[in-house]
Design a protein around this motif. Structure first.
Motif, PDB file in Angstrom:
ATOM      1  N   GLY A  12       0.856  -1.187   0.000  1.00 14.72           N
ATOM      2  CA  GLY A  12       0.000   0.000   0.000  1.00 14.72           C
ATOM      3  C   GLY A  12       0.887   1.229   0.000  1.00 14.72           C
ATOM      4  N   VAL A  13       0.465   2.262  -0.716  1.00 12.46           N
ATOM      5  CA  VAL A  13       1.245   3.505  -0.766  1.00 12.46           C
ATOM      6  C   VAL A  13       0.387   4.634  -0.205  1.00 12.46           C
ATOM      7  CG1 VAL A  13       2.577   5.086  -2.207  1.00 12.46           C
ATOM      8  CG2 VAL A  13       2.446   2.661  -2.833  1.00 12.46           C
ATOM      9  N   LYS A  23       4.678   7.462  -8.571  1.00  7.65           N
ATOM     10  CA  LYS A  23       4.825   7.162 -10.003  1.00  7.65           C
ATOM     11  C   LYS A  23       6.038   6.260 -10.228  1.00  7.65           C
ATOM     12  CE  LYS A  23       5.114   9.597 -14.445  1.00  7.65           C
ATOM     13  NZ  LYS A  23       6.517   9.582 -14.871  1.00  7.65           N
ATOM     14  N   ALA A  24       7.121   6.562  -9.541  1.00  7.68           N
ATOM     15  CA  ALA A  24       8.324   5.718  -9.681  1.00  7.68           C
ATOM     16  C   ALA A  24       8.047   4.302  -9.179  1.00  7.68           C
ATOM     17  CB  ALA A  24       9.490   6.340  -8.915  1.00  7.68           C
ATOM     18  N   LEU A  25       7.283   4.196  -8.092  1.00 12.07           N
ATOM     19  CA  LEU A  25       6.957   2.863  -7.558  1.00 12.07           C
ATOM     20  C   LEU A  25       6.009   2.120  -8.501  1.00 12.07           C
ATOM     21  CD1 LEU A  25       6.519   3.718  -3.755  1.00 12.07           C
ATOM     22  CD2 LEU A  25       8.395   2.408  -4.805  1.00 12.07           C
ATOM     23  N   ILE A  26       5.070   2.851  -9.104  1.00 13.00           N
ATOM     24  CA  ILE A  26       4.161   2.199 -10.065  1.00 13.00           C
ATOM     25  C   ILE A  26       4.968   1.616 -11.217  1.00 13.00           C
ATOM     26  CG2 ILE A  26       2.361   2.619 -11.798  1.00 13.00           C
ATOM     27  CD1 ILE A  26       1.148   4.703  -9.859  1.00 13.00           C
ATOM     28  N   GLU A  27       5.876   2.423 -11.755  1.00 14.36           N
ATOM     29  CA  GLU A  27       6.653   1.965 -12.913  1.00 14.36           C
ATOM     30  C   GLU A  27       7.525   0.753 -12.545  1.00 14.36           C
ATOM     31  OE1 GLU A  27       6.665   6.350 -15.025  1.00 14.36           O
ATOM     32  OE2 GLU A  27       8.553   5.559 -14.250  1.00 14.36           O
ATOM     33  N   ARG A  37       3.776  -5.626  -5.761  1.00 11.14           N
ATOM     34  CA  ARG A  37       2.783  -4.959  -6.603  1.00 11.14           C
ATOM     35  C   ARG A  37       1.991  -4.010  -5.706  1.00 11.14           C
ATOM     36  NH1 ARG A  37      -2.362  -7.204  -5.586  1.00 11.14           N
ATOM     37  NH2 ARG A  37      -2.182  -9.025  -4.247  1.00 11.14           N
ATOM     38  N   ILE A  38       1.484  -2.939  -6.302  1.00  7.20           N
ATOM     39  CA  ILE A  38       0.718  -1.970  -5.506  1.00  7.20           C
ATOM     40  C   ILE A  38      -0.746  -2.411  -5.477  1.00  7.20           C
ATOM     41  CG2 ILE A  38       0.043   0.436  -5.212  1.00  7.20           C
ATOM     42  CD1 ILE A  38       2.596   1.243  -6.691  1.00  7.20           C
ATOM     43  N   GLU A 181      15.725   9.957  -5.500  1.00  4.34           N
ATOM     44  CA  GLU A 181      14.624   9.314  -4.765  1.00  4.34           C
ATOM     45  C   GLU A 181      13.902   8.298  -5.638  1.00  4.34           C
ATOM     46  OE1 GLU A 181      11.924  11.829  -2.526  1.00  4.34           O
ATOM     47  OE2 GLU A 181      13.394  13.435  -2.496  1.00  4.34           O
ATOM     48  N   HIS A 182      13.707   8.683  -6.904  1.00  6.77           N
ATOM     49  CA  HIS A 182      12.918   7.816  -7.793  1.00  6.77           C
ATOM     50  C   HIS A 182      13.649   6.517  -8.130  1.00  6.77           C
ATOM     51  CE1 HIS A 182      10.674  11.701  -9.138  1.00  6.77           C
ATOM     52  NE2 HIS A 182      10.321  11.288  -7.935  1.00  6.77           N
ATOM     53  N   LEU A 183      14.955   6.530  -8.003  1.00  9.56           N
ATOM     54  CA  LEU A 183      15.722   5.288  -8.159  1.00  9.56           C
ATOM     55  C   LEU A 183      15.790   4.528  -6.844  1.00  9.56           C
ATOM     56  CD1 LEU A 183      18.723   6.626 -10.282  1.00  9.56           C
ATOM     57  CD2 LEU A 183      16.779   5.276 -11.092  1.00  9.56           C
ATOM     58  N   LEU A 184      15.966   5.293  -5.758  1.00  6.88           N
ATOM     59  CA  LEU A 184      16.232   4.661  -4.464  1.00  6.88           C
ATOM     60  C   LEU A 184      15.005   3.947  -3.889  1.00  6.88           C
ATOM     61  CD1 LEU A 184      18.570   4.453  -2.344  1.00  6.88           C
ATOM     62  CD2 LEU A 184      17.370   6.254  -1.079  1.00  6.88           C
ATOM     63  N   TYR A 185      13.826   4.578  -4.030  1.00  6.70           N
ATOM     64  CA  TYR A 185      12.659   3.997  -3.342  1.00  6.70           C
ATOM     65  C   TYR A 185      12.323   2.603  -3.897  1.00  6.70           C
ATOM     66  CZ  TYR A 185       8.894   4.699   0.062  1.00  6.70           C
ATOM     67  OH  TYR A 185       8.094   4.610   1.185  1.00  6.70           O
ATOM     68  N   PRO A 186      12.249   2.448  -5.229  1.00 12.34           N
ATOM     69  CA  PRO A 186      11.985   1.089  -5.743  1.00 12.34           C
ATOM     70  C   PRO A 186      13.070   0.099  -5.329  1.00 12.34           C
ATOM     71  CG  PRO A 186      11.627   2.719  -7.474  1.00 12.34           C
ATOM     72  CD  PRO A 186      12.268   3.448  -6.322  1.00 12.34           C
TER      73      PRO A 186
END
Ligand code: GRF
Length: 225
Positions: A12-13, A23-27, A37-38, A181-186
């Motif tokens: 859950g986000v 968006k980064a996590l969705i991708e 999966r979200i 951040e967009h690289l690190l979070y996933p």
């Protein structure tokens, strides 16, 4: 869900606004080999732009408006019920701007992640980039950590270092850190979802980078000074 050989863990986000990390996590989670999966996105704000990213991806996106509840525990109970109804195992805070009670934090202990735009434990709280620039800090970055009651504290899962430029404005620096951040979070979520890290004491074990290289600013001269 079984996808090839990997089992995707339902996450859950929680968001409150823009949703670029969502968006980064969705991708990332759309990749077949990603271990999560979200299952649900929750926004406490009805007008959060990030909700559109979830809806466009066909992800269940619910507004649970904190203003509709008498107190914080009632609001959090509604979130926990929605998360559990979606089978969520891991919660990712992504620009979620509500303080959480000890009860909620304890319920999701070591199963709730947050991203913060600094190299924690430095620059907890708001306006990190303004403070980094005001103090002449040379290297900043971002951190993904497990959530604890104290704001922007908890076992560190992953960090990325980002250089500060002398001509940076808070906006320019925020943009550079956001790319990290967009690289690190996933990356951090994948470590947790695949079981590669665990918490021992208040320290994350596993998932460490083996390298011992250093990043200098300014760089030492040829004589190594
Ligand atoms: C990010 O800078 C994140 O580190 C912080 O809040 C911001 C959220 O941005 N916690 P977005 O909503 O993901 O675009």
């Amino acid at each position: 869900m079984v996808d090839g050989l990997s089992i995707k863990r339902p996450i859950g986000v929680l968001i409150s606004g823009r949703g670029s990390n969502l968006k980064a996590l969705i991708e990332a989670t759309q990749r077949p080999d990603f271990p999560a999966r979200i299952a649900l996105v929750i926004s406490n704000r009805p007008d959060a732009p990030g909700l559109d990213f979830a809806r466009a991806a066909g992800i269940d996106a619910q507004v649970i408006d904190h203003k509709a509840f008498g107190d914080r525990p009632e609001f959090e109970q509604a979130m926990t019920e929605a998360l559990q109804a979606s089978g969520v195992e891991i919660v990712c805070n992504a620009g979620f701007m509500r303080l959480l009670t000890a009860h909620f934090v304890q319920h999701w202990r070591d199963r709730q992640l947050n991203i913060h735009p600094s190299l924690l434990p430095a620059y907890r709280g708001l306006d990190t980039h303004e403070r980094v620039i005001a103090e002449g800090t040379r290297i900043t970055g971002c951190t993904v950590h497990f959530v604890r009651v104290e704001m922007d504290a908890g076992p560190i899962i992953a960090q990325a270092a980002v250089p500060v430029s002398p001509s940076d404005t808070p906006e320019k620096l925020a943009e550079r850190v956001l790319q990290a951040e967009h690289l690190l979070y996933p990356h951090a979520l994948a470590l947790v979802a695949s079981g590669q890290v665990r918490v021992e004491g208040e320290r994350v074990v596993g998932g460490w980078h083996a390298g011992e290289s250093m990043l200098f600013s300014p760089e030492p001269d040829a004589a190594g000074r």
